[in-house]
Scaffold this active site. Structure first.
Site, mmCIF file in Angstrom:
data_model
loop_
_atom_site.group_PDB
_atom_site.id
_atom_site.type_symbol
_atom_site.label_atom_id
_atom_site.label_comp_id
_atom_site.label_asym_id
_atom_site.label_seq_id
_atom_site.Cartn_x
_atom_site.Cartn_y
_atom_site.Cartn_z
ATOM 1 N N TYR A 85 69.622 85.407 -131.722
ATOM 2 C CA TYR A 85 70.873 85.719 -131.801
ATOM 3 C C TYR A 85 71.553 84.196 -131.607
ATOM 4 C CZ TYR A 85 71.562 90.572 -130.570
ATOM 5 O OH TYR A 85 71.580 91.821 -130.632
ATOM 6 N N ASP A 116 74.202 91.278 -137.614
ATOM 7 C CA ASP A 116 75.065 92.549 -137.722
ATOM 8 C C ASP A 116 75.601 92.818 -136.396
ATOM 9 O OD1 ASP A 116 72.908 93.083 -135.818
ATOM 10 O OD2 ASP A 116 72.067 94.979 -137.217
ATOM 11 N N HIS A 173 71.089 97.961 -136.601
ATOM 12 C CA HIS A 173 70.816 97.721 -135.144
ATOM 13 C C HIS A 173 70.496 98.941 -134.342
ATOM 14 C CE1 HIS A 173 71.617 94.230 -132.539
ATOM 15 N NE2 HIS A 173 71.362 95.039 -131.782
HETATM 16 O O1 173 Z 1 71.465 96.406 -128.971
HETATM 17 C C1 173 Z 1 71.431 95.792 -128.037
HETATM 18 O O2 173 Z 1 71.607 95.891 -126.948
HETATM 19 C C2 173 Z 1 71.346 93.981 -128.406
HETATM 20 O O3 173 Z 1 71.069 93.753 -129.351
HETATM 21 C C3 173 Z 1 71.938 93.168 -127.152
HETATM 22 C C4 173 Z 1 72.516 92.071 -127.649
HETATM 23 C C5 173 Z 1 73.268 91.248 -126.526
HETATM 24 C C6 173 Z 1 72.671 91.370 -125.584
HETATM 25 C C7 173 Z 1 71.941 92.493 -125.073
HETATM 26 C C8 173 Z 1 71.495 93.111 -126.109
#
Ligand code: 173
Length: 512
Positions: free
Chosen positions: A252, A280, A372
């Site tokens: 991320y 996404d 996702h």
């Molecule tokens: O799908 C999710 O839960 C996920 O990708 C996510 C994103 C940021 C923080 C925690 C989970």
């Protein structure tokens, strides 16, 4: 040696006025000055002020979060054993109430919920079985977090349903005495065309978290993608790998780009082979099932930038996702590629052929068609349903099967429950598919052994289905083996399966 701190002394520090001390893993921390910097908000810390916060803290913080974020002077020392007052157990970790568990259809042969006993691992026959057991045995917070999808969960269901609209065109009399379904993903060997995709917060499902996935992956020679928001630290997961074990990393991109560059450089140094940049999730979707748990944990400090006000009633993912940069765009890829120091770059979350072509033009090594797991935009299409159009567009633009260009690889994730699903994706042009939820359901129910069993089930299914479809190796899974004519028909509802699936019942339990 640091002096021990008495639990009674800790209990006195339970408000902003008196100072806020908490205990984590047997050590006392003064977090008074950190309250307003805590990415998960001050309230959750205040709830545990003067108390032991370990149980709440553990699943959602990497092990070094406190050390990384708190000045050493705020580390007050170990708590004197036996002096802490035990906190009330958090209601969120109680087993899921029967209201959110398996709906008992009238024709179901399952026993009443009160008779339900966890089945032995030997009784698990399919990936669906892990999910059915997870629903019964997981804590409510973990189950709601893992199983939730966005809004009405249409995309989440469609991810799986779309596979029902693809039919094989099996070939016969091909001497399938020996079948080999091993292959390569981005040039790295794997025993089958799947990888363990990234899923966050593993310790919500199993006390050891994602290391269980690492070990099972090693045993079965499959590749694990390390999640940005794993409960275990990145280094723990790399350290847990067997010699030579290939790992990828999901990324991320943080609004604090320096932080992202550091994470990427560290991943390259530790031998990560590919970086899957999640594209996404400029904002986390609304997962109402998760939100109903009113997640009250604290944020993952490994990634968060701090300072911002996060709503505390938005569910686990939203509570800890504030660091994700919504301004991420195509122009950022150059920087990230440079930082990646030779790691392959894959965009995870492509959802139409136009972006697949842009990705190829941008020079990345591949894409994951993904919505996702149906957790982001509801009504985003099932990845398998857009695969044929993506392959056509990339072929037309000269990016597929082009000997003068490096191989551009397509992956698919979401809704995969059978090796036959994987074979459909591979036949239609995917290199491999990512499997997420089934892995963490197996982990949450039977730990490493469960994951290992899941991988063995897939191998058994591959062997049988490769024979039955008439493919001796992955190269023989070709588009002409799939009838896609129903792919864009009406979404099918699996009423027969819903009505007739014999739910798993432990040995010795009276089936009704
Ligand atoms: O799908 C999710 O839960 C996920 O990708 C996510 C994103 C940021 C923080 C925690 C989970």
């Amino acid at each position: 040696m640091t002096n021990q701190v008495d639990g009674k002394e800790v209990a006195k520090h339970a408000s902003r006025e008196q100072g806020v001390w908490i205990v984590v893993h047997g050590h006392v921390y003064d977090v008074t000055d950190f309250l307003d910097e805590h990415p998960g908000g001050a309230d959750i810390i205040l709830k545990y002020a003067g108390k032991d916060a370990t149980e709440e803290y553990e699943p959602i913080h990497p092990p070094d979060a406190i050390k990384d974020n708190l000045d050493p002077s705020k580390h007050l020392g170990p708590v004197r054993p036996g002096t802490m007052v035990k906190p009330e157990p958090a209601p969120a970790s109680a087993p899921a109430p029967s209201a959110v568990q398996i709906p008992q259809s009238s024709s179901s042969s399952s026993p009443a919920p009160e008779e339900w006993v966890k089945p032995d691992l030997e009784q698990i026959l399919s990936l669906h079985d892990f999910e059915a057991v997870a629903r019964r045995v997981m804590g409510r917070r973990g189950w709601n977090y893992y199983s939730s999808g966005a809004d009405d969960e249409i995309s989440m269901r469609e991810n799986h349903n779309a596979y029902h609209r693809l039919w094989f065109r099996p070939r016969i009399l091909r001497n399938v005495a020996n079948v080999d379904f091993s292959t390569k993903i981005l040039g790295f060997a794997t025993s089958m065309p799947i990888y363990i995709t990234a899923t966050a917060l593993g310790k919500l499902g199993h006390p050891e978290g994602e290391v269980t996935l690492t070990r099972a992956a090693a045993k079965h020679n499959v590749i694990q993608m390390i999640p940005t928001l794993a409960s275990c630290s990145f280094d723990e997961l790399v350290d847990a790998a067997a010699p030579g074990q290939v790992q990828f990393m999901q990324l991320y991109v943080n609004a604090d780009r320096a932080r992202t560059r550091k994470i990427v450089a560290h991943a390259a140094d530790r031998g990560i082979k590919a970086l899957f940049i999640t594209v996404d999730a400029p904002q986390l979707g609304r997962r109402e099932k998760d939100m109903r748990t009113k997640f009250e944990g604290a944020a993952s400090s490994a990634q968060t930038t701090g300072g911002d006000k996060v709503r505390r009633d938005q569910g686990a993912a939203r509570a800890i996702s504030s660091f994700i940069d919504p301004s991420l765009n195509w122009a950022d890829l150059k920087d990230l590629t440079e930082a990646a120091k030779g790691m392959k770059i894959i965009l995870k979350g492509v959802q139409c052929w136009e972006d697949a072509v842009l990705a190829a033009e941008a020079g990345v090594d591949g894409i994951v068609l993904s919505n996702h797991g149906g957790r982001q935009l509801d009504y985003a299409p099932a990845p398998i349903a857009i695969l044929p159009s993506v392959v056509s567009a990339l072929t037309a633009h000269g990016y597929m099967n082009n000997p003068s260009r490096p191989k551009f690889e397509i992956f698919v994730d979401g809704g995969v429950r059978r090796a036959s699903d994987v074979m459909k994706a591979v036949a239609l042009g995917a290199t491999a598919v990512g499997i997420g939820r089934p892995m963490i359901y197996a982990m949450s129910t039977y730990g490493e052994e469960g994951i290992s069993k899941l991988l063995q089930i897939l191998k058994d299914e591959f062997e049988m289905n490769m024979r039955l479809v008439g493919a001796r190796n992955i190269g023989e899974l070709v588009p002409s083996m799939i009838d896609t004519s129903a792919l864009h028909g009406a979404a099918s509802i699996d009423t027969l399966y819903d009505a007739n699936y014999e739910r798993i019942v432990p040995v010795g339990t009276k089936a009704r």
